[in-house]
Design a protein around this motif. Structure first.
Motif, short mmCIF file in Angstrom:
data_model
loop_
_atom_site.label_atom_id
_atom_site.label_comp_id
_atom_site.label_asym_id
_atom_site.label_seq_id
_atom_site.Cartn_x
_atom_site.Cartn_y
_atom_site.Cartn_z
N ARG A 221 -0.36 2.92 -3.95
CA ARG A 221 0.11 4.18 -4.53
C ARG A 221 -1.05 5.14 -4.76
N TYR A 222 -2.18 4.60 -5.25
CA TYR A 222 -3.36 5.44 -5.49
C TYR A 222 -3.81 6.13 -4.20
N ASN A 223 -3.89 5.37 -3.12
CA ASN A 223 -4.35 5.94 -1.86
C ASN A 223 -3.34 6.91 -1.26
N LEU A 224 -2.04 6.59 -1.37
CA LEU A 224 -1.02 7.50 -0.86
C LEU A 224 -1.01 8.81 -1.64
N GLN A 225 -1.25 8.73 -2.94
CA GLN A 225 -1.34 9.95 -3.75
C GLN A 225 -2.52 10.81 -3.32
N LYS A 226 -3.63 10.16 -3.00
CA LYS A 226 -4.79 10.90 -2.51
C LYS A 226 -4.45 11.62 -1.20
N ASP B 101 -1.41 12.66 -0.35
CA ASP B 101 -0.53 13.78 -0.72
C ASP B 101 -1.33 14.94 -1.30
N GLN B 102 -2.44 14.63 -1.98
CA GLN B 102 -3.27 15.68 -2.58
C GLN B 102 -4.22 16.33 -1.59
N LYS C 186 5.49 4.92 4.09
CA LYS C 186 6.12 5.09 2.79
C LYS C 186 5.88 3.86 1.91
N GLU C 187 5.70 4.11 0.63
CA GLU C 187 5.35 3.04 -0.30
C GLU C 187 6.37 1.90 -0.30
#
Length: 401
Positions: free
Chosen positions: A16-21, A23-24, A38-39
């Protein structure tokens, strides 16, 4: 190139941390073995492989590959390096995801891997840090990257990120760096053990040796500016095995001087770095002792409060009982003959027992609950109890007759 490794029980948090990065906009996916980015879809695929080894707790492996700021490689080359790293570490038949991040002042990758392979085999984590260093050194030579000195070869520990930031703020070297320089200067003179101790103490450095009762020394620590560092924390050149080969040292000749140096060091105030002046870290036994002592203190305070409450109740009981006693009419708990007259003494005045039960024991509910009783203190009337026993005995006799 360096690698920071983590093994754990959970895959989702790091994913989740890496996927959020991503998305940012400060990271991108370079490569992955999953059919979807997808997560939830990734976690479903991970769960299927985990079924092959359901009892394995730490199945998740995460490492970050860090490059020097000047090695800003193309995505394709970084992806090749990451895949070669995985293959050389034994993750050639495993689920993985490779992320490139752009949120630091140096290029770096995050690699997430399932230690459980598609065939159910698990990659061992035995000596994985040593294996990782060997793989990194080979990759540096293979791809013409900056070669980093291995930790085994390094004689001095490099600055940490926090030390570097502090040096930028204060414009002066860290305590560890100053200590390294001072010790190195003393060692360069190749003094005898006694002179080695004296010269360090003259510069404000207290030495603590790990000395057995036989006089054998197996380690050394250095105290400076209220902080205590083990030799290994400063670097291999500052370990006792290296130091004793530089200075003139004899176990029997120098055991008294070393013992006295330990006494002087232990008299110093406790260190600020989480290590005690006695040489042990604040973790482990010392920390447990502090926590345990704190708990004991809390228990003692709680017990004292209860004792105070009980003491107050006893004093109120004595005062209430003594009030009537001054006039020669102090009642006993057995003064009443009928439970219907509990609130009245023989003269029709409020009885001392009622005062004891309700007024003199305002905390009797608390005491009762602590003792585990379900009845109010005022209900514990001996006369009523005797009356109950008498009636029960009478009914039993009637049945037998």
């Amino acid at each position: 190139m360096t690698a920071d490794q983590v093994k754990g029980k959970g895959f989702r948090g790091a994913l989740r941390y890496n996927l959020q990065k991503v998305d940012q906009g400060v990271a991108k996916i370079l490569d992955m073995s999953f059919t979807s980015g997808k997560e939830d879809a990734i976690m479903q695929e991970v769960a299927l492989v985990r079924m092959l080894r359901p009892s394995l707790q730490k199945y998740f492996y995460h490492t970050s590959l860090n490059f020097p700021p000047n090695e800003n490689l193309a995505d394709e080359q970084m992806n090749i390096i990451a895949n070669e790293y995985l293959n050389n570490m034994g993750f050639d038949q495993h689920q993985y995801a490779i992320f490139r991040h752009f949120d630091a002042d140096h290029p770096h990758l995050h690699i997430l891997v399932n230690r459980i392979g598609y065939d159910g085999k698990v990659v061992s984590d035995s000596k994985d840090y040593q294996r990782s260093e060997q793989v990194l050194r080979r990759l540096e030579k293979q791809h013409g990257l900056t070669e980093v000195i291995s930790s085994r070869q390094a004689q001095e520990r490099a600055m940490t990120k926090n030390e570097l930031e502090m040096m930028k703020r204060t414009d002066e070297p860290s305590v560890k760096m100053k200590l390294q320089v001072l010790i190195k200067n003393v060692l360069s003179e190749k003094p005898a053990a006694t002179q080695f101790i004296q010269q360090l103490e003259a510069q404000g450095i207290n030495v603590l040796f790990n000395q057995a009762s036989t006089g054998f020394v197996s380690g050394i620590s250095y105290g400076y500016e209220g902080m205590l560092f083990k030799g290994a924390h400063l670097g291999n050149a500052y370990k006792w095995q290296a130091v004793k080969n530089v200075i003139s040292y004899e176990q029997e000749r120098d055991r008294t001087a070393i013992y006295q140096a330990n006494l002087r060091t232990r008299e110093q105030p406790s260190a600020r770095t989480g290590q005690s002046a006695g040489g042990g870290t604040a973790t482990g036994a010392d920390a447990d002792t502090k926590v345990t002592a704190g708990n004991r203190k809390d228990v003692q305070q709680g017990t004292g409060k209860l004792q105070d409450q009980i003491g107050k109740a006893n004093r109120k009981y004595k005062q209430a009982a003594g009030t009537d006693g001054q006039h020669g009419n102090q009642p006993r708990l057995s003064d009443t003959k009928d439970s219907q007259q509990r609130g009245t003494n023989l003269q029709g005045q409020p009885s001392g027992r009622q005062q004891v039960g309700y007024q003199a024991l305002p905390d009797s509910d608390l005491i009762g609950s602590l003792l585990g009783t379900d009845h109010h203190a005022g209900d514990m009337d001996q006369t009523a109890l005797n009356e109950f026993k008498r009636k029960r005995k009478k009914r039993k006799g009637q049945r037998m007759g």
